[in-house]
Design a protein around this motif. Structure first.
Motif, mmCIF file in Angstrom:
data_model
loop_
_atom_site.group_PDB
_atom_site.id
_atom_site.type_symbol
_atom_site.label_atom_id
_atom_site.label_comp_id
_atom_site.label_asym_id
_atom_site.label_seq_id
_atom_site.Cartn_x
_atom_site.Cartn_y
_atom_site.Cartn_z
ATOM 1 N N LEU A 10 30.419 8.633 61.165
ATOM 2 C CA LEU A 10 30.000 8.213 62.425
ATOM 3 C C LEU A 10 31.076 8.607 63.605
ATOM 4 O O LEU A 10 31.100 8.770 64.559
ATOM 5 C CB LEU A 10 29.564 6.855 62.597
ATOM 6 C CG LEU A 10 28.273 6.810 61.902
ATOM 7 C CD1 LEU A 10 27.732 5.221 61.909
ATOM 8 C CD2 LEU A 10 27.254 7.330 62.523
ATOM 9 N N VAL A 11 32.630 8.323 63.037
ATOM 10 C CA VAL A 11 33.716 8.413 63.853
ATOM 11 C C VAL A 11 33.765 9.913 64.218
ATOM 12 O O VAL A 11 33.950 10.537 65.350
ATOM 13 C CB VAL A 11 34.853 7.965 63.437
ATOM 14 C CG1 VAL A 11 36.284 8.315 64.319
ATOM 15 C CG2 VAL A 11 34.757 6.358 63.262
ATOM 16 N N VAL A 12 33.540 10.885 63.322
ATOM 17 C CA VAL A 12 33.678 12.418 63.571
ATOM 18 C C VAL A 12 32.795 12.805 64.354
ATOM 19 O O VAL A 12 32.776 13.576 65.304
ATOM 20 C CB VAL A 12 33.674 12.996 62.066
ATOM 21 C CG1 VAL A 12 33.502 14.571 62.242
ATOM 22 C CG2 VAL A 12 34.876 12.851 61.288
ATOM 23 N N ILE A 13 31.444 12.366 64.045
ATOM 24 C CA ILE A 13 30.170 12.669 65.149
ATOM 25 C C ILE A 13 30.545 12.275 66.564
ATOM 26 O O ILE A 13 30.315 12.900 67.439
ATOM 27 C CB ILE A 13 29.006 12.072 64.510
ATOM 28 C CG1 ILE A 13 28.682 12.773 63.264
ATOM 29 C CG2 ILE A 13 27.872 12.104 65.705
ATOM 30 C CD1 ILE A 13 27.265 11.998 62.482
ATOM 31 N N ALA A 14 31.036 11.094 66.687
ATOM 32 C CA ALA A 14 31.343 10.763 68.024
ATOM 33 C C ALA A 14 32.475 11.223 68.727
ATOM 34 O O ALA A 14 32.374 11.525 69.968
ATOM 35 C CB ALA A 14 31.804 9.105 67.829
ATOM 36 N N VAL A 15 33.417 11.922 67.798
ATOM 37 C CA VAL A 15 34.294 12.577 68.519
ATOM 38 C C VAL A 15 33.970 14.082 68.952
ATOM 39 O O VAL A 15 34.247 14.372 70.112
ATOM 40 C CB VAL A 15 35.916 12.645 67.532
ATOM 41 C CG1 VAL A 15 36.688 13.840 67.810
ATOM 42 C CG2 VAL A 15 36.333 11.422 67.358
ATOM 43 N N ILE A 16 33.268 14.384 68.109
ATOM 44 C CA ILE A 16 32.587 15.891 68.441
ATOM 45 C C ILE A 16 31.684 15.976 69.552
ATOM 46 O O ILE A 16 31.749 16.606 70.398
ATOM 47 C CB ILE A 16 31.888 16.482 67.109
ATOM 48 C CG1 ILE A 16 33.046 16.873 66.234
ATOM 49 C CG2 ILE A 16 31.354 17.672 67.370
ATOM 50 C CD1 ILE A 16 32.540 17.266 64.674
ATOM 51 N N ALA A 17 30.832 14.931 69.361
ATOM 52 C CA ALA A 17 29.780 14.847 70.425
ATOM 53 C C ALA A 17 30.555 14.482 71.846
ATOM 54 O O ALA A 17 30.078 14.802 72.836
ATOM 55 C CB ALA A 17 28.977 13.561 70.168
ATOM 56 N N GLY A 18 31.525 13.719 71.852
ATOM 57 C CA GLY A 18 32.436 13.553 72.957
ATOM 58 C C GLY A 18 32.991 14.622 73.529
ATOM 59 O O GLY A 18 33.193 14.876 74.931
ATOM 60 N N ALA A 19 33.615 15.438 72.715
ATOM 61 C CA ALA A 19 34.211 16.621 73.489
ATOM 62 C C ALA A 19 33.344 17.568 73.641
ATOM 63 O O ALA A 19 33.800 18.525 74.856
ATOM 64 C CB ALA A 19 35.144 17.272 72.116
#
Length: 56
Positions: A10-19
């Motif tokens: 979920l953290v990786v998804i959040a970082v990618i989606a935020g970027a």
């Protein structure tokens, strides 16, 4: 530990989606990761308390 892998995912998804500019997806993923993280901490602390109580 399956919960830790969910948190990392979920953290990786959040970082990618935020970027990429998907703020809603990033917010939802980071919120889910936060909830899972704190639930994991509470369960670990409860297990430690029960373990210490059983020794005495």
């Amino acid at each position: 530990m399956d919960v830790i892998s969910w948190i990392i995912t979920l953290v990786v998804i959040a970082v990618i989606a935020g970027a990429l500019g998907f703020g809603g997806v990033a917010s939802a993923a980071s919120g889910g990761a936060s909830i899972l993280f704190w639930a994991l901490i509470i369960f670990v602390l409860a297990a430690l308390v029960v373990g210490v109580a059983r020794r005495n």
